[in-house]
Scaffold this active site. Sequence first.
Site, PDB file in Angstrom:
ATOM      1  N   HIS A   1       0.839  -1.192   0.000  1.00 41.99           N
ATOM      2  CA  HIS A   1       0.000   0.000   0.000  1.00 41.99           C
ATOM      3  C   HIS A   1       0.883   1.254   0.000  1.00 41.99           C
ATOM      4  CE1 HIS A   1      -3.786  -2.265   1.588  1.00 41.99           C
ATOM      5  NE2 HIS A   1      -3.460  -2.563   0.351  1.00 41.99           N
TER       6      HIS A   1
ATOM      7  N   GLU B   1       1.037   3.980   1.827  1.00 41.36           N
ATOM      8  CA  GLU B   1       1.641   4.430   3.080  1.00 41.36           C
ATOM      9  C   GLU B   1       2.756   3.496   3.523  1.00 41.36           C
ATOM     10  OE1 GLU B   1      -1.204   2.961   2.447  1.00 41.36           O
ATOM     11  OE2 GLU B   1      -2.525   3.000   4.187  1.00 41.36           O
TER      12      GLU B   1
HETATM   13 ZN   LIG Z   1      -2.888  -0.689   3.802  1.00 37.24          ZN
END
Ligand SMILES: [Zn+2]
Length: 144
Positions: A70, A72
């Site tokens: 992901h 982040e």
């Molecule tokens: Zn995530």
Amino acid sequence: MKDSKQRKYDIAYLRMAREWGKLSYCNRRQVGAIIVKDKMIISDGYNGTPTGFENKCEDEAGSTKWYVLHAEANAILKVASSTQTCEGATLYITMSPCKECSKLVHQAGIKRIVYLKEYKDNAGIAFLDKAGVSIEHISDLDSE
Ligand SMILES: [Zn+2]
């Protein structure tokens, strides 16, 4: 006065995160993240496969591959390989963090999150709130 200035910066950084999301090779969802510390951008990221793997994020059935990182997580890992730390930083992200990433966000020392869209599962945000991370939701970037 100070608040409106902060708001202006929040919107500008979140717009950058949105631009960054456009760099993602994922078809289902494109998420961008920017990490800011002491008024400096220290990292950026978008969702995608790990280094050395083909860029395509979805399998033949159209599902997102489990090993896609992901946005982040990518941004936090980029800081980890630098001389910086996320301690006290703000994370700007176009989608609120999932459960898995919210653990990383807290553990990395990020103290504030500004996000654009709500992820389907809000357990991550609930966890971060409990952990004392300040959370801000800006739902419209284009009217201001
Ligand atoms: Zn995530």
